[in-house]
Design an enzyme around this catalytic site. Structure first.
Site, PDB file in Angstrom:
ATOM      1  N   SER A  53      12.198   7.373  -1.432  1.00 22.95           N
ATOM      2  CA  SER A  53      10.836   7.925  -1.146  1.00 22.95           C
ATOM      3  C   SER A  53       9.831   7.622  -2.180  1.00 22.95           C
ATOM      4  O   SER A  53       8.696   7.849  -1.554  1.00 22.95           O
ATOM      5  CB  SER A  53      10.891   9.111  -0.762  1.00 22.95           C
ATOM      6  OG  SER A  53      11.846   9.449   0.413  1.00 22.95           O
ATOM      7  N   LYS A  68       1.711  14.632  -3.950  1.00 23.90           N
ATOM      8  CA  LYS A  68       2.319  14.545  -2.851  1.00 23.90           C
ATOM      9  C   LYS A  68       2.640  16.083  -2.361  1.00 23.90           C
ATOM     10  O   LYS A  68       2.492  17.030  -3.045  1.00 23.90           O
ATOM     11  CB  LYS A  68       3.851  14.117  -2.796  1.00 23.90           C
ATOM     12  CG  LYS A  68       4.597  14.138  -1.594  1.00 23.90           C
ATOM     13  CD  LYS A  68       6.170  13.308  -1.988  1.00 23.90           C
ATOM     14  CE  LYS A  68       6.761  13.069  -0.621  1.00 23.90           C
ATOM     15  NZ  LYS A  68       8.038  12.459  -0.713  1.00 23.90           N
ATOM     16  N   SER A  96       9.223   8.540   1.999  1.00 26.35           N
ATOM     17  CA  SER A  96       8.234   9.649   2.604  1.00 26.35           C
ATOM     18  C   SER A  96       7.062   9.853   1.779  1.00 26.35           C
ATOM     19  O   SER A  96       6.106  10.526   2.263  1.00 26.35           O
ATOM     20  CB  SER A  96       9.147  10.884   2.647  1.00 26.35           C
ATOM     21  OG  SER A  96       9.343  11.518   1.523  1.00 26.35           O
TER      22      SER A  96
END
Lengths: 98, 466
Positions: free
Chosen positions: B180, B81, B156
């Site tokens: 997330s 990420k 996210s």
């Protein structure tokens, strides 16, 4: 708990505290959104119970021996800035002696 | 069960020379180049670095065929990420403010996974600063759900979930501050783990809310999730909140019998399951656990109704503090490049921490947080694992919630509690709805009980696909 809607003047002040330069249209856009969110989270005022104490094991400091270890070089630490002078980051004056 | 290759499949096939690491990595890179323009899962693809590492891995493997004992993830393709600092590889946090930022060091988790032999193929798209539950707050465009091009991947960790689901990587790192990792995993049909707060080091990962951030990962199956945690978990001198508790051999504990395990179902959630598909998925999970001879018990978490309000005071307060460092002096551009969502959260945090409001909001929220934690402690005295939905609906359409920030926040209802309490959770797919959209549930366990979590999740997964 403070009731009543947040005003554009308050939003302007908060933005200034947070070093966000908001335009007038932005202030108008954010004011009702922030008002709705603050209003929603304000429901916690209804919670009257006493909270349990934080357990001792959750609150402890972590320390290490005071030994010097290699870290980032100055060159590396300064390398991502667009504004440096010798081994310093350049910033606006905080204290103005004029 | 997924058709995508798993970690153990890859390491087995590499060990018996079915293909080389270089051939494998080339195949994944080709797939990324072909699919990423549609999915927008990757912000940066590190082809040159990945192929270099693949060649080195092939050399290592030819010299030492037993290398997998030392490097259990050798040759396995992953991606990080874009909150995870990767030395000399652009790290943006999904924001234009950091669009040219080259970290001078890597996150502890990045180093650990690299040491274990995994090969990173690039940096994954996410909501900017991890602020979001859809992927639509990324300054680089939203990530598209591989199951439906009109729908979000969730957030996210949007790119992480989509990349794993679309087999662009075998696994991906993520962060979970309010759901997330679990929510996008559920929306995309993969496994998403949120470890206990402090189980995995946060050092070198762009901080969102420092008392809530949990460093997790998304995988093709439960075994892989357990295996990755064996590598990422552990104390770190660079993270003072990281735990010294021994990291268990999670993969060796998966087959323990789960009959008689007590599974809690939260009384307060039952009326809220209004979406037909989510209710169906939950019912399927419950009946599967009953067939597994687990004992289902209703439990009460009386303060759970305050979770979202508590979270949306504490989290923005910590965000406003953590994002104060972005002043454009040492790295990145100036603060006017923050997007709307970041500005909103910074302002809410500044307001609730400011003089005259601090006691009424922040201090009050910290007290309610303790009440929520106490609810869970009490529940776990009674049950081993809690079964819960992950999100109120399956993946929603792009643009559906972007006009109403508060409505987006309310969809975090089932995930924020674990972050407030600091407990671990794992999202597992249960199937698909009639439009082929993935559905899932989550299991929650008490602090540092990941072994129990993986044990149940593994058997549940096996039963669902029997």
């Amino acid at each position: 708990m403070a009731q009543g809607k947040i005003t554009p003047e308050e939003v302007k002040k908060i933005a200034s505290l947070a070093k966000l330069n908001l335009s007038a249209p932005e202030i108008n856009k954010f004011t009702p959104q922030l008002a709705a969110i603050i209003d929603y989270v304000g429901q916690l005022s209804a919670v009257e119970e006493k909270s349990p104490p934080i357990p001792k094991e959750e609150v402890q400091s972590v320390s290490r021996t005071d030994e010097v270890h290699p870290s980032l070089t100055s060159k590396s630490a300064l390398g991502q800035s667009s504004s440096t002078q010798k081994n310093y980051f350049v910033t606006k004056a905080v204290i103005d002696n004029d | 069960m997924t058709k995508n290759k798993t970690i153990s499949q890859i390491t087995t096939e590499l060990a018996c020379k079915k293909y080389s690491v270089t051939e494998l990595i080339k195949e994944y890179l080709d797939r990324i180049k072909s699919e990423n323009p549609k999915l927008n899962a990757f912000i940066t693809i590190t082809e040159k670095e990945a192929l270099q590492e693949a060649q080195e891995a092939d050399k290592t493997l030819s010299q030492n065929p037993n290398i997998f004992l030392e490097k259990p993830l050798l040759g396995v393709p992953l991606a990080h990420k874009d909150l995870f600092l990767t030395k000399n590889i652009k790290t943006t946090a999904g924001s234009r403010l950091l669009e040219n930022y080259l970290p001078q060091y890597s996150a502890t988790v990045v180093k650990k996974l690299s040491k274990a032999g995994a090969i990173s193929l690039g940096k994954l798209n996410c909501d900017a600063w991890a602020h979001g539950a859809s992927g639509e707050n990324s300054d680089f465009g939203p990530t598209i759900n591989p199951a439906d091009p009109t729908r979000v991947s969730g957030g996210s960790s949007s790119g992480s979930a989509a990349a794993v689901a679309a087999d662009l990587v075998t696994f991906a790192t993520g962060t979970d501050t309010g759901g997330s990792t679990r929510q996008p995993a559920c929306f995309c049909g993969v496994i998403g783990l949120k470890p206990t707060y402090g189980r995995v080091s946060r050092s070198g990962i762009v901080a969102m809310a420092s008392s809530l951030d949990s460093i997790g990962h998304l995988t093709q199956n439960v075994y892989d999730s357990a295996l990755v945690l064996e590598t990422t978990a552990g104390p770190d001198p660079y993270d003072a909140t990281s735990s010294n508790l021994k990291v268990e051999e999670y993969t060796k504990l998966l087959k323990k019998p789960v009959e008689k395990l007590k599974i809690g179902i939260i009384k307060e959630y039952q009326d809220g399951l209004t979406d037909h598909d989510v209710a169906g998925s939950f019912a399927l999970a419950k009946s599967t656990l009953e067939k597994m001879n687990c004992q289902i018990k209703e439990i009460s978490l009386p303060h759970t109704k305050y979770s979202v309000a508590t979270y949306y005071i504490i989290m923005p307060a910590e965000v406003s503090s953590n994002l104060a460092r972005y002043d454009g002096l040492r790295y990145g551009h100036t603060r006017d490049l923050f997007g709307d969502e970041a500005k909103r959260r910074i302002m809410i945090g500044t307001y609730t921490l400011s003089s005259g409001y601090y006691d009424a909001y922040y201090l009050r929220a910290m007290k309610v947080r303790q009440l929520i934690k106490a609810d869970f402690s009490q529940a776990f005295a009674d049950v081993d694992i809690i079964l819960s939905p992950v999100a109120p609906t399956p993946a929603f359409k792009l643009g559906e919630k972007t006009n109403d920030p508060l409505s987006m926040y309310l969809s975090d209802i089932y995930t924020v509690t674990a972050n407030l309490a600091g407990i671990p959770g794992i999202a597992i797919p249960t199937g698909k709805n009639s439009s082929n959209l993935p559905l899932g549930v989550q299991f929650l366990a008490n602090h540092f009980q990941e072994a129990k979590l993986f044990n149940l999740a593994y058997q549940f997964e096996q039963h669902l696909h029997a």
